[in-house]
Design an enzyme around this catalytic site. Structure first.
Site, PDB file in Angstrom:
ATOM      1  N   THR A   1     -47.682  34.004 -46.763  1.00 40.13           N
ATOM      2  CA  THR A   1     -47.174  35.022 -45.838  1.00 40.13           C
ATOM      3  C   THR A   1     -45.734  35.418 -46.121  1.00 40.13           C
ATOM      4  O   THR A   1     -44.958  34.631 -46.689  1.00 40.13           O
ATOM      5  CB  THR A   1     -47.285  34.515 -44.373  1.00 40.13           C
ATOM      6  OG1 THR A   1     -46.956  35.573 -43.475  1.00 40.13           O
ATOM      7  CG2 THR A   1     -46.365  33.341 -44.101  1.00 40.13           C
TER       8      THR A   1
ATOM      9  N   ASP B   1     -40.986  33.640 -36.297  1.00 43.66           N
ATOM     10  CA  ASP B   1     -41.979  32.622 -35.931  1.00 43.66           C
ATOM     11  C   ASP B   1     -41.347  31.429 -35.211  1.00 43.66           C
ATOM     12  O   ASP B   1     -42.049  30.557 -34.719  1.00 43.66           O
ATOM     13  CB  ASP B   1     -42.742  32.126 -37.170  1.00 43.66           C
ATOM     14  CG  ASP B   1     -43.928  33.030 -37.502  1.00 43.66           C
ATOM     15  OD1 ASP B   1     -44.210  33.952 -36.720  1.00 43.66           O
ATOM     16  OD2 ASP B   1     -44.561  32.821 -38.544  1.00 43.66           O
TER      17      ASP B   1
ATOM     18  N   THR C   1     -49.943  38.675 -44.021  1.00 35.48           N
ATOM     19  CA  THR C   1     -50.400  37.323 -44.391  1.00 35.48           C
ATOM     20  C   THR C   1     -51.702  37.490 -45.168  1.00 35.48           C
ATOM     21  O   THR C   1     -52.396  38.505 -45.035  1.00 35.48           O
ATOM     22  CB  THR C   1     -50.561  36.389 -43.167  1.00 35.48           C
ATOM     23  OG1 THR C   1     -49.320  36.348 -42.452  1.00 35.48           O
ATOM     24  CG2 THR C   1     -50.942  34.966 -43.528  1.00 35.48           C
TER      25      THR C   1
HETATM   26  N1  GLY Z   1     -46.137  34.293 -40.159  1.00 34.85           N
HETATM   27  C1  GLY Z   1     -47.406  33.994 -39.650  1.00 34.85           C
HETATM   28  C2  GLY Z   1     -47.679  32.541 -39.581  1.00 34.85           C
HETATM   29  O1  GLY Z   1     -47.127  31.786 -40.343  1.00 34.85           O
HETATM   30  O2  GLY Z   1     -48.463  32.128 -38.764  1.00 34.85           O
END
Ligand code: GLY
Length: 572
Positions: free
Chosen positions: A401, A425, A383
């Site tokens: 990200t 996620d 990210t």
């Molecule tokens: N993939 C990390 C976030 O979106 O928090």
């Protein structure tokens, strides 16, 4: 010791109390304060994770572009030189400030679950998330949002044609550049996954090996994909040749994307969250980011204390306790606002914060013993975040990200694009932690077309005399980094001071405080430990890129995190 075996009961009663008073407590103003200077600083500043990206943004500003054109240049160049962190195969969230309208807009270019998403494939035989599936290969990838988001910003906010803002990225992809040691290190760390896919190995493992320092990386396929976007806008990615390659490559490797998924992708403009704290207005990310809500809860709790009058140990203790409570709610309630109804009025209400504050002991840690604890892995540097202010006072804070390093590790052959692994996620198995140790509930379960919850927290902080554009990568630690950055700015620090500041982090579960070496002196460490906090030292985390603007002197400060040498903050 305070025991809290009935957190759910407590949360439910707080919900009812807050719901009763939420209308009165909901005093969120709708616009940035009039104190924000309407005249611009007359010069510009950018801070990003890579000097080539910062310079690309400055180049586009020099050609007459505004902050939004510069943001496209920075983001697209990061997609070429920092693919371990973000890219065309991923997504982003951005706060935009349009100076002449004194208006803030949140751009949600987050990935979505494909229509054929099937939760079962992510569950291992042991009932826990199968990380091989949720973090590697095409089944781990959501439908990308970055190309659509960049085209949207150019169309609605930019001054220059998209092709001009993408030109620096196309040039770097075509001519090549020399990746730094950090980039080569991440190739080495991910060699096993990268070598699994010939299309990925062909780009990053020349001759089948990790490249040596001094290697020049040219990416003709990625340059071609960028050129198609430059010529056709979002259609250059979501339709035609690129789309076909993405879908075919995904399906050939066991993925489930279809052209209909790409056709359905939509950028969303959402109302940002606005938090008033000690004379400052924080404008930050709403769901499907969890960051803004968690930051609001912490600040609303802290607003009831005079931290400046406390010693470091007690001020830190109260902040940790506020973090613990905000992350508990994060796990419980948040998801994609287009799919789930969230009790945002409650979570953002000051009455609710009053209730939470009442559960905090002034000098004892509250154990997070509602759920069994699980160790979270180190938050990596995947990210990325950049910040921009232009000469007219337009601003961009954007966090981008592909999730873990190089996302899924899988490049769709012929596109040069690494697909993200953002499906991890989602709460793939409710109650079980994801790669950042975050546990999710029903609200964040995967559904076709749904956006997975994010921690990305691009933010503006507006004060009477000063403004900050702030954000960072770092998984769940994004939220506490941005929170600590906001508090540091309010305490008077400029961009360099904010990025250099040492960090600590608590996320409810696992029940421990992660600390950077040197964040607390010996006396504070002892006092916190005596209060019942478990401190665990870990290697430095985060990659903050911050720009601040002092309206009194009309000066900008831009700083890239001193922990990472590749970044550049520059005032032009
Ligand atoms: N993939 C990390 C976030 O979106 O928090």
């Amino acid at each position: 010791m305070v025991h809290a075996p009935s957190w759910r009961v407590l949360a439910a009663s707080l919900f009812l109390a807050a719901a009763a008073g939420s209308a009165a407590a909901d005093q969120r103003p709708q616009a940035a304060p009039a104190s924000v200077a309407t005249r611009g600083p007359g010069h510009a500043a950018i801070a990003s994770a890579n000097f080539l990206a910062t310079n690309a943004g400055l180049e586009v500003l020099g050609k007459g572009g505004n902050a939004f054109d510069a943001a496209i240049a920075v983001a697209s160049t990061l997609a070429v030189v920092e693919q371990q962190s973000s890219g065309l195969g991923g997504g982003f969230m951005a706060m935009l400030h349009v100076a002449k309208e004194n208006r803030d807009i949140f751009i949600d270019a987050r990935e979505t679950a494909p229509k054929a998403v099937d939760m079962k494939v992510y569950v291992g035989k042991d009932g826990k998330p199968d990380r091989e599936v949720s973090t590697k290969g095409p089944l781990s990838a959501g439908i990308p949002g970055e190309p659509a988001g960049l085209a949207w910003i150019a169309q609605h906010y930019g001054k220059l044609p998209l092709a001009q803002s993408l030109a620096p990225a196309i040039r770097v992809a075509t001519d090549g550049y020399q990746p730094d040691e950090r980039f080569i290190g991440t190739i080495a760390e991910n060699q096993k996954t990268l070598s699994r896919y010939p299309s990925s190995a062909a780009i990053l493992l020349p001759g089948g090996s990790v490249p040596a320092k001094g290697w020049t990386l040219k990416q003709p396929d990625l340059a071609k994909t960028l050129r198609l976007i430059a010529d056709k806008g979002a259609a250059g990615f979501y339709k035609g040749e690129t789309a076909k390659r993405l879908v075919d490559a995904s399906r050939k490797e066991g993925g489930n994307w279809t052209q209909a998924d790409l056709d359905a992708y939509q950028v969303k403009e959402r109302e940002p969250l606005r938090i008033d704290y000690k004379g400052y207005r924080i404008v930050t990310a709403p769901p499907p980011s969890s960051g803004g809500v968690a930051i609001a809860e912490v600040l609303n709790i802290l607003a009831g204390y005079d931290l400046a009058k406390l010693d470091a140990a007690h001020a830190t203790h109260l902040t940790i306790e506020a973090m613990r409570r905000a992350f508990r709610d994060h796990n419980e309630y948040l998801g994609d606002p287009d799919f789930v109804k969230m009790p945002l009025d409650m979570l953002l209400s000051r009455y609710y914060a009053d209730g939470l504050r009442a559960t905090i002991s002034p000098d004892k840690a509250t154990p997070s013993d509602l759920l069994p604890t699980a160790m979270a892995p180190e938050p990596g540097m995947h990210t990325t975040h950049f910040s921009v202010i232009d000469k007219d006072g337009n601003m961009v804070a954007s966090t981008l990200t592909v999730n873990l390093e190089f996302g899924s590790g899988f490049v769709a052959a012929g596109t040069g694009v690494f697909l993200n692994d953002e499906m991890d996620d989602f709460a793939l198995v409710p109650g079980q932690p994801n790669a950042f140790g975050l546990r999710g509930a029903e609200a964040n379960k995967p559904e076709p077309g749904k956006r997975m919850l994010s921690s990305m927290s691009p933010s503006f902080v507006f004060g009477a005399d000063r403004t900050a554009v702030i954000g960072s990568p770092g998984g769940s630690t994004i939220i506490t980094q941005v929170l600590e950055g906001i508090l540091a700015f309010i305490d008077g620090k400029d961009a360099s001071g904010i990025t250099a500041q040492k960090r600590y982090h608590h996320q409810y579960l696992p029940d421990r405080v992660d600390v950077e070496d040197g964040v607390f002196d010996a006396a504070t460490t002892k006092a916190l430990t005596d209060m019942g906090h478990v401190l665990r030292q870990r290697s430095p985390w985060g990659f903050m890129n911050v720009v601040t603007w002092d309206h009194r002197t009309n000066t900008l400060d831009a700083a890239s995190d001193p922990r990472r040498p590749s970044g550049l903050g520059k005032v032009q």
